[in-house]
Design an enzyme around this catalytic site. Structure first.
Site, PDB file in Angstrom:
ATOM      1  N   SER A  80       0.663  -1.230  -0.004  1.00  0.00           N
ATOM      2  CA  SER A  80       0.045   0.052  -0.080  1.00  0.00           C
ATOM      3  C   SER A  80       0.679   1.250  -0.004  1.00  0.00           C
ATOM      4  O   SER A  80       0.306   2.228  -0.176  1.00  0.00           O
ATOM      5  CB  SER A  80      -0.837   0.122   1.298  1.00  0.00           C
ATOM      6  OG  SER A  80      -1.986  -0.681   0.960  1.00  0.00           O
ATOM      7  N   LYS A  83       0.423   3.625  -2.971  1.00  0.00           N
ATOM      8  CA  LYS A  83      -0.737   4.555  -3.135  1.00  0.00           C
ATOM      9  C   LYS A  83      -0.477   5.981  -3.219  1.00  0.00           C
ATOM     10  O   LYS A  83      -0.940   6.529  -4.088  1.00  0.00           O
ATOM     11  CB  LYS A  83      -1.792   4.045  -2.267  1.00  0.00           C
ATOM     12  CG  LYS A  83      -2.521   2.694  -2.133  1.00  0.00           C
ATOM     13  CD  LYS A  83      -3.164   2.286  -0.989  1.00  0.00           C
ATOM     14  CE  LYS A  83      -3.780   0.951  -1.003  1.00  0.00           C
ATOM     15  NZ  LYS A  83      -4.386   0.456   0.274  1.00  0.00           N
ATOM     16  N   TYR A 204      -2.710  -2.489 -10.335  1.00  0.00           N
ATOM     17  CA  TYR A 204      -2.676  -2.431  -8.976  1.00  0.00           C
ATOM     18  C   TYR A 204      -1.918  -3.279  -8.294  1.00  0.00           C
ATOM     19  O   TYR A 204      -1.129  -3.140  -7.528  1.00  0.00           O
ATOM     20  CB  TYR A 204      -4.141  -1.978  -8.517  1.00  0.00           C
ATOM     21  CG  TYR A 204      -4.050  -2.147  -7.120  1.00  0.00           C
ATOM     22  CD1 TYR A 204      -3.904  -0.936  -6.156  1.00  0.00           C
ATOM     23  CD2 TYR A 204      -4.775  -3.201  -6.415  1.00  0.00           C
ATOM     24  CE1 TYR A 204      -3.993  -0.780  -4.916  1.00  0.00           C
ATOM     25  CE2 TYR A 204      -4.641  -3.140  -4.922  1.00  0.00           C
ATOM     26  CZ  TYR A 204      -4.259  -1.898  -4.336  1.00  0.00           C
ATOM     27  OH  TYR A 204      -4.489  -2.057  -2.907  1.00  0.00           O
ATOM     28  N   TYR A 256      -4.018   3.861   7.773  1.00  0.00           N
ATOM     29  CA  TYR A 256      -5.156   2.839   8.123  1.00  0.00           C
ATOM     30  C   TYR A 256      -6.105   3.611   9.071  1.00  0.00           C
ATOM     31  O   TYR A 256      -6.336   4.841   9.183  1.00  0.00           O
ATOM     32  CB  TYR A 256      -4.913   1.585   8.427  1.00  0.00           C
ATOM     33  CG  TYR A 256      -3.891   0.731   7.322  1.00  0.00           C
ATOM     34  CD1 TYR A 256      -4.367   0.676   6.225  1.00  0.00           C
ATOM     35  CD2 TYR A 256      -2.680   0.317   7.720  1.00  0.00           C
ATOM     36  CE1 TYR A 256      -3.828  -0.210   5.178  1.00  0.00           C
ATOM     37  CE2 TYR A 256      -1.926  -0.116   6.638  1.00  0.00           C
ATOM     38  CZ  TYR A 256      -2.318  -0.467   5.288  1.00  0.00           C
ATOM     39  OH  TYR A 256      -1.586  -1.166   4.393  1.00  0.00           O
ATOM     40  N   VAL A 274       1.148  -3.610   4.094  1.00  0.00           N
ATOM     41  CA  VAL A 274       1.246  -4.989   4.687  1.00  0.00           C
ATOM     42  C   VAL A 274       2.738  -5.617   4.703  1.00  0.00           C
ATOM     43  O   VAL A 274       2.776  -6.716   5.312  1.00  0.00           O
ATOM     44  CB  VAL A 274       0.141  -6.031   4.213  1.00  0.00           C
ATOM     45  CG1 VAL A 274      -1.352  -5.280   4.994  1.00  0.00           C
ATOM     46  CG2 VAL A 274       0.093  -5.861   2.933  1.00  0.00           C
TER      47      VAL A 274
END
Ligand code: GLU
Length: 414
Positions: A80, A83, A204, A256, A274
């Site tokens: 992530s 992103k 992605y 998060y 992660v």
């Protein structure tokens, strides 16, 4: 995934074994000796097989000095953390308004893989999966391959080296990614995602499977810290405006469900993944990359979080705790042919311009002297400072005083 040192990790441009490396080493040792809990992500074998003992940290200053300690050159998948950088690429490619029309910027307060749309049908932000996959779909391209190619080059420019794909992780992500496919389908149905679901989800999965090191993350963060210029390569990767916008979204939505608590405790815009990585940024100063696979309940690297909390305290990096007395913008004041010449230096912001105005008022006797402001050693002038200096010049002239500004590189603009 077999973690191994990156072959073409960024060249160490700073003094190794110096006080900063030693401080990083000590923080790592302290946290390693403690009892920070955490569980390695296990939804795909490539993550489940990560060595929980791997632990590395790297910091890169805006001047391009590289510091590292522990396993700072061990590769892992970016997940992530891709992103915010793909969001930055989308902002560069299609502009803030076009991106904002399809992806919001509010914290979701929900899990990263939740179905979080706002009233206008947009994913609430680009840091949750729904928003990230939609953002990937906004990168202009004729095919999934081309889209991933553009993303890979952009992320490589941020890192300052060519990032490689972890094929096994990508195949696992793709074969277990039904929820992400479903999220993309909903985003398309809502009119947020552009093109075919497959052409967004496949790049992605691949962007999440790019391999980075903690040192790469530090370089990526340092690029955001330095107004979009990678301090290792000197490349202007994105505009200063895009860097600022990306950091803003990281600050409110990057960690998060713990984003609010994070900005309170750590005070750095950050993004975790992660795979156990975290990138964190002190704008204008540092990018920091941390890697330790065991995750806390919120999905953030447990040891990574602990390191960043300590570094913020030790190095004074909290965003809302900035020095109020920065280095003086006045390098020296000298007499030259009957003129008083004030040599200015560094980046001129509001505070610097204010200081210049006050110091001139205190130290120059206008009856006998004419004044020159020399911008030769100034690196950047913020619009507010340019405006204040121009006003200073105009007011001096209006009172029949002689003030000249030497600005050969036209930093003040027109
Ligand atoms: N590839 C993972 C997913 O999309 C990334 C998760 C993460 O790092 O938060 O589910």
């Amino acid at each position: 995934m077999v973690a191994r040192p990156a072959e073409d990790a960024p060249v160490d441009a700073g003094p190794t074994g110096g006080p900063v490396d030693a401080a990083l080493e000590q923080v790592i040792e302290r946290i390693r000796a403690g009892d920070t809990a955490g569980i390695v992500a296990s939804y795909i074998p490539e993550l489940a097989g990560a060595d929980p003992e791997h632990f590395g940290v790297s910091a890169i200053s805006a001047l391009g000095h590289v510091y590292r300690a522990g396993d700072a050159d061990v590769e892992f998948t970016i997940q992530s953390i891709s992103k915010p950088f793909v969001y930055a690429l989308a902002l560069e490619e299609i502009g803030i308004e076009a991106v904002r029309a399809r992806v919001g910027v509010e914290p979701s307060g929900e899990p990263f893989n939740a179905i979080s749309f706002d009233a206008a049908g947009r994913p609430v932000n680009p840091m949750i999966n729904l928003g990230a996959i939609t953002t990937t779909s906004l990168i202009p391209a004729d095919s999934a391959d081309e889209r991933f190619g553009r993303i890979r080059s952009a992320l490589s420019a941020f890192a300052g080296r060519a990032l490689q794909l972890d094929e096994a992780a990508y195949l696992s992500e793709a074969s277990t990614g039904d929820r992400n496919v479903a999220l993309a389908g909903l985003a398309k149905a809502n009119g947020a995602l552009i093109g075919e679901v497959e052409d967004a989800v496949d790049p992605y999965f691949r962007q999440c499977s790019l391999k980075v090191t903690a040192a790469d993350l530090a370089a990526m963060g340092a690029t955001l810290a330095s107004g979009g210029i990678n301090p290792l390569t000197g490349e202007q990767v994105i505009s200063a405006e895009t860097a600022r916008r990306t950091l803003s979204v990281m600050a409110s939505c990057g960690m998060y469900d713990l984003s609010g608590q994070w900005i309170l405790d750590v005070g750095m815009p950050a993004k975790s993944g992660v795979g156990g990585g975290i990138v964190a940024v002190t704008p204008g100063s540092f990018g920091i990359g941390v890697f330790s696979p065991p995750l806390d309940d919120a999905g953030n690297s447990a040891r990574g979080t602990a390191v960043l909390k300590e570094l913020v305290a030790e190095f004074g990096l909290h965003l809302f705790d900035r020095p109020v007395t920065p280095v003086s913008p006045i390098e020296t004041i000298r007499e030259h042919d009957g003129n008083v010449v004030v040599y200015l230096r560094g980046e001129l912001d509001f505070l610097a311009a204010e200081r210049i105005a006050f110091e001139i008022a205190e130290s120059v006797s206008w009856e006998t002297e004419s004044l020159v402001l020399d911008l030769g050693s100034v690196t950047r002038v913020e619009p507010v400072a340019a405006r204040l200096l121009r006003v200073l010049g105009a007011r001096a002239r209006a009172h029949g005083r002689d003030l000249t500004i030497v600005d050969e590189r036209r930093l003040l603009g027109d």
